[in-house]
Scaffold this motif. Structure first.
Motif, mmCIF file in Angstrom:
data_model
loop_
_atom_site.group_PDB
_atom_site.id
_atom_site.type_symbol
_atom_site.label_atom_id
_atom_site.label_comp_id
_atom_site.label_asym_id
_atom_site.label_seq_id
_atom_site.Cartn_x
_atom_site.Cartn_y
_atom_site.Cartn_z
ATOM 1 N N ARG A 40 0.549 -1.035 -0.344
ATOM 2 C CA ARG A 40 0.310 -0.119 0.148
ATOM 3 C C ARG A 40 0.735 1.140 -0.343
ATOM 4 O O ARG A 40 1.533 1.438 1.083
ATOM 5 N N LEU A 97 -5.265 9.017 7.020
ATOM 6 C CA LEU A 97 -4.908 7.472 7.128
ATOM 7 C C LEU A 97 -5.133 7.139 8.313
ATOM 8 O O LEU A 97 -4.262 7.793 9.082
ATOM 9 N N GLN A 98 -4.834 5.855 8.880
ATOM 10 C CA GLN A 98 -4.421 4.982 9.865
ATOM 11 C C GLN A 98 -3.128 4.661 10.352
ATOM 12 O O GLN A 98 -2.046 5.139 8.943
ATOM 13 N N ASP A 99 -2.669 4.429 11.932
ATOM 14 C CA ASP A 99 -1.144 4.096 11.533
ATOM 15 C C ASP A 99 -0.708 3.325 10.548
ATOM 16 O O ASP A 99 -1.854 2.302 11.550
ATOM 17 N N ASN A 100 -0.143 3.193 11.042
ATOM 18 C CA ASN A 100 1.344 1.997 10.282
ATOM 19 C C ASN A 100 0.618 1.231 10.027
ATOM 20 O O ASN A 100 0.660 0.110 10.011
ATOM 21 N N SER A 101 0.477 2.018 8.602
ATOM 22 C CA SER A 101 -0.735 1.575 7.163
ATOM 23 C C SER A 101 -0.488 1.577 6.373
ATOM 24 O O SER A 101 -0.629 0.985 5.189
ATOM 25 N N ILE A 126 1.459 7.424 9.679
ATOM 26 C CA ILE A 126 0.618 6.680 8.840
ATOM 27 C C ILE A 126 2.153 4.810 8.407
ATOM 28 O O ILE A 126 1.809 3.944 7.257
ATOM 29 N N LYS A 128 4.886 2.172 7.985
ATOM 30 C CA LYS A 128 5.067 0.853 8.788
ATOM 31 C C LYS A 128 6.445 1.245 9.230
ATOM 32 O O LYS A 128 7.010 1.490 8.695
#
Length: 251
Positions: A40, A97-101, A126, A128
Protein backbone atom coordinates in the motif's frame (compact mmCIF):
# COMPACT_ATOMS: atom_id res chain seq x y z
CA UNK A 1 -4.25 32.29 -1.93
CA UNK A 2 -3.75 29.03 -0.03
CA UNK A 3 -1.41 26.47 -1.66
CA UNK A 4 -4.31 24.01 -1.87
CA UNK A 5 -6.24 26.47 -4.07
CA UNK A 6 -3.49 27.34 -6.53
CA UNK A 7 -4.50 24.63 -9.01
CA UNK A 8 -8.24 25.22 -8.88
CA UNK A 9 -9.57 25.45 -12.44
CA UNK A 10 -6.40 23.89 -13.89
CA UNK A 11 -7.14 20.18 -13.49
CA UNK A 12 -7.82 19.48 -17.17
CA UNK A 13 -4.84 21.37 -18.55
CA UNK A 14 -2.64 19.87 -15.81
CA UNK A 15 -3.76 16.33 -16.58
CA UNK A 16 -3.14 16.57 -20.31
CA UNK A 17 0.14 18.49 -20.20
CA UNK A 18 2.12 17.25 -17.22
CA UNK A 19 4.58 14.43 -18.00
CA UNK A 20 4.58 10.99 -16.50
CA UNK A 21 7.65 9.45 -14.93
CA UNK A 22 10.21 7.21 -16.67
CA UNK A 23 9.60 3.49 -16.48
CA UNK A 24 13.11 3.20 -15.05
CA UNK A 25 12.01 5.29 -12.09
CA UNK A 26 8.91 3.17 -11.47
CA UNK A 27 11.08 0.04 -11.67
CA UNK A 28 13.46 1.59 -9.14
CA UNK A 29 10.66 2.47 -6.71
CA UNK A 30 9.18 -1.02 -6.84
CA UNK A 31 12.54 -2.75 -6.52
CA UNK A 32 14.20 -0.74 -3.76
CA UNK A 33 11.02 -0.71 -1.64
CA UNK A 34 10.08 -4.33 -2.41
CA UNK A 35 6.62 -3.29 -3.56
CA UNK A 36 4.14 -5.85 -4.91
CA UNK A 37 0.40 -6.42 -5.23
CA UNK A 38 0.03 -6.59 -1.43
CA UNK A 39 1.77 -3.25 -0.84
CA UNK A 40 0.00 0.00 0.00
CA UNK A 41 1.46 3.31 -1.17
CA UNK A 42 0.26 6.73 -0.05
CA UNK A 43 0.56 9.27 -2.86
CA UNK A 44 0.38 12.59 -1.00
CA UNK A 45 -0.65 15.62 -3.02
CA UNK A 46 -1.59 13.20 -5.78
CA UNK A 47 -3.16 15.84 -8.01
CA UNK A 48 -4.79 14.40 -11.12
CA UNK A 49 -3.16 11.03 -10.50
CA UNK A 50 -0.26 10.96 -12.94
CA UNK A 51 2.09 8.94 -10.75
CA UNK A 52 -0.83 7.18 -9.08
CA UNK A 53 -1.83 5.71 -12.44
CA UNK A 54 1.67 4.41 -13.14
CA UNK A 55 1.73 2.58 -9.80
CA UNK A 56 -1.77 1.19 -10.28
CA UNK A 57 -0.70 -0.17 -13.65
CA UNK A 58 1.94 -2.17 -11.75
CA UNK A 59 -0.77 -3.65 -9.48
CA UNK A 60 0.20 -1.63 -6.41
CA UNK A 61 -2.59 -0.34 -4.17
CA UNK A 62 -2.52 3.45 -3.97
CA UNK A 63 -4.14 5.74 -1.43
CA UNK A 64 -4.29 9.03 -3.33
CA UNK A 65 -4.51 11.94 -0.88
CA UNK A 66 -5.39 15.29 -2.49
CA UNK A 67 -6.88 18.42 -0.87
CA UNK A 68 -7.87 20.26 -4.08
CA UNK A 69 -11.38 19.27 -5.16
CA UNK A 70 -10.85 19.93 -8.88
CA UNK A 71 -7.67 17.88 -9.07
CA UNK A 72 -9.03 15.03 -6.96
CA UNK A 73 -12.27 14.82 -8.98
CA UNK A 74 -10.28 14.59 -12.22
CA UNK A 75 -8.24 11.71 -10.81
CA UNK A 76 -11.40 9.93 -9.66
CA UNK A 77 -12.91 10.23 -13.14
CA UNK A 78 -9.80 8.89 -14.84
CA UNK A 79 -8.82 6.13 -12.40
CA UNK A 80 -12.09 4.71 -11.11
CA UNK A 81 -11.60 1.54 -13.17
CA UNK A 82 -8.66 0.49 -10.99
CA UNK A 83 -9.82 -1.63 -8.04
CA UNK A 84 -6.67 -0.79 -6.06
CA UNK A 85 -7.27 2.97 -6.27
CA UNK A 86 -8.58 4.83 -3.23
CA UNK A 87 -9.22 8.57 -3.42
CA UNK A 88 -9.00 10.52 -0.17
CA UNK A 89 -9.72 14.15 0.59
CA UNK A 90 -6.90 15.06 2.92
CA UNK A 91 -3.70 17.03 3.19
CA UNK A 92 -0.02 16.26 3.67
CA UNK A 93 -0.31 17.35 7.27
CA UNK A 94 -3.61 15.52 7.95
CA UNK A 95 -3.95 12.59 5.58
CA UNK A 96 -6.72 10.86 7.60
CA UNK A 97 -4.88 7.54 6.99
CA UNK A 98 -4.54 4.97 9.76
CA UNK A 99 -1.42 4.59 11.90
CA UNK A 100 1.30 2.26 10.55
CA UNK A 101 -0.79 1.48 7.48
CA UNK A 102 1.38 2.17 4.39
CA UNK A 103 4.60 0.72 3.00
CA UNK A 104 5.77 3.85 1.18
CA UNK A 105 4.87 7.54 1.11
CA UNK A 106 5.35 9.41 -2.15
CA UNK A 107 5.12 13.14 -2.84
CA UNK A 108 5.38 13.88 -6.55
CA UNK A 109 5.83 17.55 -7.49
CA UNK A 110 4.20 18.41 -4.17
CA UNK A 111 6.66 18.53 -1.26
CA UNK A 112 7.37 22.24 -1.76
CA UNK A 113 3.72 23.00 -0.93
CA UNK A 114 3.76 21.21 2.42
CA UNK A 115 4.41 22.27 5.98
CA UNK A 116 7.45 20.04 6.01
CA UNK A 117 7.73 19.49 9.78
CA UNK A 118 4.06 18.51 10.07
CA UNK A 119 4.33 16.32 6.97
CA UNK A 120 7.33 14.55 8.51
CA UNK A 121 5.33 13.82 11.66
CA UNK A 122 2.43 12.53 9.55
CA UNK A 123 4.77 10.26 7.58
CA UNK A 124 6.12 8.77 10.79
CA UNK A 125 2.57 8.14 11.95
CA UNK A 126 1.20 6.42 8.84
CA UNK A 127 4.27 4.49 7.70
CA UNK A 128 4.95 0.92 8.73
CA UNK A 129 8.20 0.32 10.58
CA UNK A 130 11.16 1.41 8.43
CA UNK A 131 8.88 2.42 5.57
CA UNK A 132 10.41 5.17 3.46
CA UNK A 133 9.42 8.46 1.88
CA UNK A 134 10.06 9.29 -1.78
CA UNK A 135 10.11 12.90 -2.92
CA UNK A 136 10.16 13.31 -6.70
CA UNK A 137 10.16 16.10 -9.26
CA UNK A 138 10.24 16.34 -13.02
CA UNK A 139 12.84 19.07 -13.39
CA UNK A 140 14.01 21.25 -16.25
CA UNK A 141 17.64 21.30 -17.31
CA UNK A 142 18.82 24.86 -16.69
CA UNK A 143 21.75 24.49 -19.07
CA UNK A 144 19.26 24.64 -21.94
CA UNK A 145 18.73 28.01 -23.73
CA UNK A 146 15.07 27.04 -24.12
CA UNK A 147 14.66 26.64 -20.36
CA UNK A 148 16.50 29.89 -19.69
CA UNK A 149 14.14 31.68 -22.10
CA UNK A 150 11.16 30.08 -20.38
CA UNK A 151 12.37 31.34 -17.01
CA UNK A 152 12.67 34.90 -18.28
CA UNK A 153 9.08 34.84 -19.54
CA UNK A 154 7.77 33.67 -16.18
CA UNK A 155 9.84 36.29 -14.37
CA UNK A 156 8.45 39.03 -16.62
CA UNK A 157 4.76 38.13 -16.59
CA UNK A 158 4.04 36.00 -13.51
CA UNK A 159 4.22 37.85 -10.17
CA UNK A 160 4.08 34.69 -8.06
CA UNK A 161 6.91 32.91 -9.91
CA UNK A 162 9.82 32.22 -7.56
CA UNK A 163 11.41 29.36 -9.47
CA UNK A 164 10.44 25.92 -10.69
CA UNK A 165 9.67 23.14 -8.16
CA UNK A 166 8.76 25.77 -5.60
CA UNK A 167 12.32 27.07 -5.74
CA UNK A 168 13.73 23.88 -4.15
CA UNK A 169 16.98 22.99 -5.87
CA UNK A 170 18.80 19.69 -5.99
CA UNK A 171 21.14 20.16 -3.05
CA UNK A 172 18.95 22.12 -0.69
CA UNK A 173 19.45 21.83 3.08
CA UNK A 174 15.74 21.06 3.40
CA UNK A 175 16.43 17.43 2.44
CA UNK A 176 19.07 17.04 5.13
CA UNK A 177 16.57 18.35 7.65
CA UNK A 178 13.68 16.22 6.42
CA UNK A 179 15.31 12.80 6.16
CA UNK A 180 16.49 10.95 9.24
CA UNK A 181 20.11 11.84 10.10
CA UNK A 182 20.29 13.69 6.79
CA UNK A 183 20.58 10.36 4.97
CA UNK A 184 18.81 9.77 1.66
CA UNK A 185 19.41 8.37 -1.81
CA UNK A 186 19.34 10.83 -4.70
CA UNK A 187 18.66 9.42 -8.16
CA UNK A 188 18.31 11.15 -11.52
CA UNK A 189 16.54 9.67 -14.55
CA UNK A 190 16.55 11.22 -18.06
CA UNK A 191 13.05 12.32 -19.07
CA UNK A 192 13.24 14.76 -21.98
CA UNK A 193 9.82 15.95 -23.13
CA UNK A 194 8.82 16.19 -26.80
CA UNK A 195 5.84 18.47 -27.39
CA UNK A 196 3.88 20.14 -30.14
CA UNK A 197 2.79 23.74 -29.69
CA UNK A 198 -0.44 22.88 -27.89
CA UNK A 199 1.43 20.66 -25.46
CA UNK A 200 4.10 23.28 -24.83
CA UNK A 201 1.55 26.01 -24.22
CA UNK A 202 -0.53 23.77 -21.95
CA UNK A 203 2.55 22.80 -19.96
CA UNK A 204 3.23 26.48 -19.28
CA UNK A 205 -0.39 27.29 -18.48
CA UNK A 206 -0.65 24.40 -16.01
CA UNK A 207 1.85 25.96 -13.60
CA UNK A 208 0.47 27.26 -10.30
CA UNK A 209 2.04 30.68 -10.99
CA UNK A 210 0.94 30.89 -14.63
CA UNK A 211 -1.48 33.59 -15.73
CA UNK A 212 -5.14 32.86 -16.38
CA UNK A 213 -7.27 34.24 -19.19
CA UNK A 214 -8.77 36.81 -16.83
CA UNK A 215 -5.34 38.34 -16.10
CA UNK A 216 -4.43 41.58 -17.86
CA UNK A 217 -1.13 40.31 -19.27
CA UNK A 218 -2.45 36.92 -20.37
CA UNK A 219 -2.35 37.60 -24.12
CA UNK A 220 1.18 39.01 -23.93
CA UNK A 221 2.23 35.98 -21.86
CA UNK A 222 0.82 33.54 -24.45
CA UNK A 223 2.46 35.53 -27.26
CA UNK A 224 5.84 35.26 -25.53
CA UNK A 225 5.40 31.50 -25.07
CA UNK A 226 4.42 31.20 -28.75
CA UNK A 227 7.52 33.08 -29.87
CA UNK A 228 9.70 30.88 -27.68
CA UNK A 229 8.23 27.77 -29.24
CA UNK A 230 8.77 29.09 -32.76
CA UNK A 231 12.39 29.91 -31.94
CA UNK A 232 13.34 26.44 -30.71
CA UNK A 233 10.91 24.09 -32.47
CA UNK A 234 11.72 21.91 -35.47
CA UNK A 235 9.06 20.44 -37.73
CA UNK A 236 6.35 21.48 -35.28
CA UNK A 237 7.97 19.83 -32.26
CA UNK A 238 10.07 21.09 -29.39
CA UNK A 239 12.32 19.11 -27.04
CA UNK A 240 12.30 20.31 -23.43
CA UNK A 241 15.41 18.98 -21.64
CA UNK A 242 14.06 17.40 -18.48
CA UNK A 243 15.03 14.85 -15.86
CA UNK A 244 13.31 13.12 -12.96
CA UNK A 245 15.03 13.57 -9.60
CA UNK A 246 14.11 11.41 -6.66
CA UNK A 247 14.99 11.53 -2.97
CA UNK A 248 14.35 8.37 -0.96
CA UNK A 249 14.95 7.74 2.72
CA UNK A 250 13.60 7.20 6.20
CA UNK A 251 12.22 10.10 8.23
Amino acid sequence: MKPTDKFSGKANVYSRSRPSYPNEYIDYLLSVNSLNETSRVADIGSGTGILTRQLLERNVSVLAVEPNDDMRTKAEQDLQRFEQFTSIKGSAEETTLQDNSVDLVIAALAFHWFDQEKFKLECNRILKQEGKVALVWNSRDFKSPLIKGNVEIFKKYCPTFYGFSGGIGEGEEVFNQFFRDGQYELKRFPNDLVMDFEGFLSRNLSASYSLKESDDEYQHFVEAITNLFEKYSHNGKIVMPNFTRSYLGNV
